[in-house]
Structure formats: structure tokens, C-alpha cells
Enzyme design. Sequence first.
Site, PDB file in Angstrom:
ATOM      1  N   ASP A 143     -12.607   3.180  -2.001  1.00 60.65           N
ATOM      2  CA  ASP A 143     -11.877   2.857  -0.777  1.00 60.65           C
ATOM      3  C   ASP A 143     -11.205   4.122  -0.269  1.00 60.65           C
ATOM      4  O   ASP A 143     -10.397   4.729  -0.975  1.00 60.65           O
ATOM      5  CB  ASP A 143     -10.831   1.779  -1.087  1.00 60.65           C
ATOM      6  CG  ASP A 143     -10.002   1.397   0.132  1.00 60.65           C
ATOM      7  OD1 ASP A 143     -10.310   1.867   1.244  1.00 60.65           O
ATOM      8  OD2 ASP A 143      -9.039   0.623  -0.040  1.00 60.65           O
ATOM      9  N   HIS A 159     -12.031  -6.840   3.468  1.00 61.20           N
ATOM     10  CA  HIS A 159     -11.007  -6.129   2.702  1.00 61.20           C
ATOM     11  C   HIS A 159      -9.685  -6.169   3.456  1.00 61.20           C
ATOM     12  O   HIS A 159      -9.609  -5.763   4.622  1.00 61.20           O
ATOM     13  CB  HIS A 159     -11.459  -4.677   2.486  1.00 61.20           C
ATOM     14  CG  HIS A 159     -10.611  -3.916   1.530  1.00 61.20           C
ATOM     15  ND1 HIS A 159     -10.768  -4.003   0.165  1.00 61.20           N
ATOM     16  CD2 HIS A 159      -9.600  -3.028   1.740  1.00 61.20           C
ATOM     17  CE1 HIS A 159      -9.896  -3.208  -0.435  1.00 61.20           C
ATOM     18  NE2 HIS A 159      -9.175  -2.609   0.510  1.00 61.20           N
ATOM     19  N   MET A 188       0.410  -3.855   2.458  1.00 63.37           N
ATOM     20  CA  MET A 188       1.327  -2.738   2.195  1.00 63.37           C
ATOM     21  C   MET A 188       2.760  -3.192   2.436  1.00 63.37           C
ATOM     22  O   MET A 188       3.029  -3.925   3.393  1.00 63.37           O
ATOM     23  CB  MET A 188       0.991  -1.551   3.095  1.00 63.37           C
ATOM     24  CG  MET A 188      -0.443  -1.079   3.003  1.00 63.37           C
ATOM     25  SD  MET A 188      -0.717   0.360   4.072  1.00 63.37           S
ATOM     26  CE  MET A 188      -2.511   0.465   4.048  1.00 63.37           C
ATOM     27  N   HIS A 224      -6.273  -6.090  -1.314  1.00 62.77           N
ATOM     28  CA  HIS A 224      -5.843  -4.879  -2.010  1.00 62.77           C
ATOM     29  C   HIS A 224      -4.341  -4.737  -1.817  1.00 62.77           C
ATOM     30  O   HIS A 224      -3.863  -4.428  -0.724  1.00 62.77           O
ATOM     31  CB  HIS A 224      -6.599  -3.676  -1.428  1.00 62.77           C
ATOM     32  CG  HIS A 224      -6.180  -2.371  -2.004  1.00 62.77           C
ATOM     33  ND1 HIS A 224      -6.536  -1.171  -1.423  1.00 62.77           N
ATOM     34  CD2 HIS A 224      -5.440  -2.049  -3.095  1.00 62.77           C
ATOM     35  CE1 HIS A 224      -6.035  -0.177  -2.137  1.00 62.77           C
ATOM     36  NE2 HIS A 224      -5.352  -0.681  -3.147  1.00 62.77           N
ATOM     37  N   MET A 254      -1.114  -2.952  -2.125  1.00 64.96           N
ATOM     38  CA  MET A 254      -0.421  -1.678  -2.295  1.00 64.96           C
ATOM     39  C   MET A 254       1.072  -1.964  -2.194  1.00 64.96           C
ATOM     40  O   MET A 254       1.738  -1.638  -1.210  1.00 64.96           O
ATOM     41  CB  MET A 254      -0.890  -0.674  -1.239  1.00 64.96           C
ATOM     42  CG  MET A 254      -2.301  -0.186  -1.489  1.00 64.96           C
ATOM     43  SD  MET A 254      -2.994   0.761  -0.119  1.00 64.96           S
ATOM     44  CE  MET A 254      -3.755  -0.567   0.816  1.00 64.96           C
ATOM     45  N   SER A 282     -12.784  -3.056   6.171  1.00 66.66           N
ATOM     46  CA  SER A 282     -11.334  -3.123   6.038  1.00 66.66           C
ATOM     47  C   SER A 282     -10.680  -3.451   7.369  1.00 66.66           C
ATOM     48  O   SER A 282     -10.831  -2.710   8.350  1.00 66.66           O
ATOM     49  CB  SER A 282     -10.787  -1.784   5.536  1.00 66.66           C
ATOM     50  OG  SER A 282      -9.378  -1.774   5.596  1.00 66.66           O
ATOM     51  N   MET A 302      -9.439   4.866  -5.655  1.00 67.81           N
ATOM     52  CA  MET A 302      -9.027   5.299  -4.320  1.00 67.81           C
ATOM     53  C   MET A 302      -9.576   6.696  -4.048  1.00 67.81           C
ATOM     54  O   MET A 302      -9.380   7.618  -4.840  1.00 67.81           O
ATOM     55  CB  MET A 302      -7.504   5.299  -4.202  1.00 67.81           C
ATOM     56  CG  MET A 302      -6.854   3.926  -4.241  1.00 67.81           C
ATOM     57  SD  MET A 302      -7.350   2.885  -2.836  1.00 67.81           S
ATOM     58  CE  MET A 302      -6.738   3.851  -1.446  1.00 67.81           C
ATOM     59  N   ASP A 314      -5.798  -4.940   3.383  1.00 61.15           N
ATOM     60  CA  ASP A 314      -4.822  -4.023   2.802  1.00 61.15           C
ATOM     61  C   ASP A 314      -3.411  -4.566   3.014  1.00 61.15           C
ATOM     62  O   ASP A 314      -2.943  -4.655   4.157  1.00 61.15           O
ATOM     63  CB  ASP A 314      -4.947  -2.641   3.445  1.00 61.15           C
ATOM     64  CG  ASP A 314      -6.191  -1.909   2.977  1.00 61.15           C
ATOM     65  OD1 ASP A 314      -6.400  -1.827   1.759  1.00 61.15           O
ATOM     66  OD2 ASP A 314      -6.951  -1.421   3.836  1.00 61.15           O
TER      67      ASP A 314
END
Length: 228
Positions: free
Chosen positions: A173, A31, A35, A64, A66, A8, A135, A33
Site C-alpha cells: 500500500d 480499501h 486515520m 486499514h 492507522m 483505496s 507500507m 483508510d
Amino acid sequence: MAVQINPSILSADFARLADEAQAVKGADWLHVDVMDNHFVPNLTLGVPIVESLIKATDTPLDCHLMIEDPDRWAPQYAEVGAGSVTFHAEAAHAPVRLAREIRAKGARASMALKPATPIEPFEDLLPELDMLLIMTVEPGFGGQSFLDVMLPKIRRTRELISRHNLPLWLQVDGGVSAETIERCAEAGADVFVAGSAVYGTDDPSAAVRSLRAQAEATTARAPWACAH
């Protein structure tokens, strides 16, 4: 049931993302993230940086999201070349339609569940997905401690996947490390996101290899894997 290790970049040096992407040779996916400071209380990056990262590495990107309103935004990540796009069940308004749109744009479709969200209500949706993400921390920040209370949920999810004989990857994760990856693999996970356990070391590529070896050894003797 091939083990996959996805470092990540949330734990990487954001000033050197291209170099950090190259530092994890041997990883299956990178990965990413995303956000938005609404769905989770943190703000990271978006489509332009993902598009640039795709050009900077041969490792496919596992995005991913979010974010709020993934029905609107998630397809863009597939359009720019992300190999896998994960939306949150808690944020999607029409998850089946969204999964199909992501697939139609050439990416693998994945759905994530926060720790308090049960898997059972989504059983009928599983054939629409390529991966399910459990998660193992509350989403929003890296470096959190692994929640052991999620292990039964991982087991239940693996049982559902096996019951329906689906080619569905099961990703975990949050807090995945040398101390926790074997528990996740034994419970049924086969895709592992690791942040500080990779980027917090002096040799990220060696950390990837070590985590893979641990997960593979555990998977080889796990009851759920032996049944296949």
C-alpha cells in the site's frame, strides 16, 4: 496465488462515496483508510461511515486502521461487517489476542508494518494472521511516491511466508501504480492497494483491470510464485 486489486477510497470523492464504491466494478476489495489524527497526522472516517459503505456496495471492505489503541477499536470494524481489518504492529499492545478477536468476529485479520518496522521480529506471529501489509510509503496521506527501498522487505516477507508454508496474503500500500506494480509483484506481493492510480483516472474500473493484468503477467513468471 491469485492477484487482488484493492482501490483505496482515500483517493475518491468523499462527497460521493457510494457512487465511488460502485465505480470500481471488478475490484476484489474496497480499501478504507481509517486515520485518527494521532497515530498519523490526518483524520478521515470511522465506524459509522464504514457501516454505511457496507450497505452501499457488494465489494467487501478492507479496513486499514492507522489509529492508536487498535486493541480497543479494531474489533468494532469486524462487528459492523468489514471483511478484513488491518491493525498496525506499532500501535497494537497484544497483536495475537487482537488478531484472534478480529477473526472470532468474522473478519480476516491483518497486520501492517510502517516502512521502518522490520518483519523479522514478527515471524512467530504470522500464523495468527490472514494478511500482512507492507507500507510502501509513510502512512497518513495519499498520493505519495513509492519507496523502492521497501522491495527487499517485501522479498524477505515472501520468503518467510513460503518458509512456513502459510496461506498468508501479502499486501502493499502506497504509490502503487502502472509504473510500480510489476516491481511489487516480482518481489512477492499479491494484494495491491491503489488509490490515485485508480480513482485519478477517467475509468476506474478499466484501471483496475489494467493493473490486474500487469500484476498477473509478472506473477506468472516471478520466481517466488513459480516455486509453488
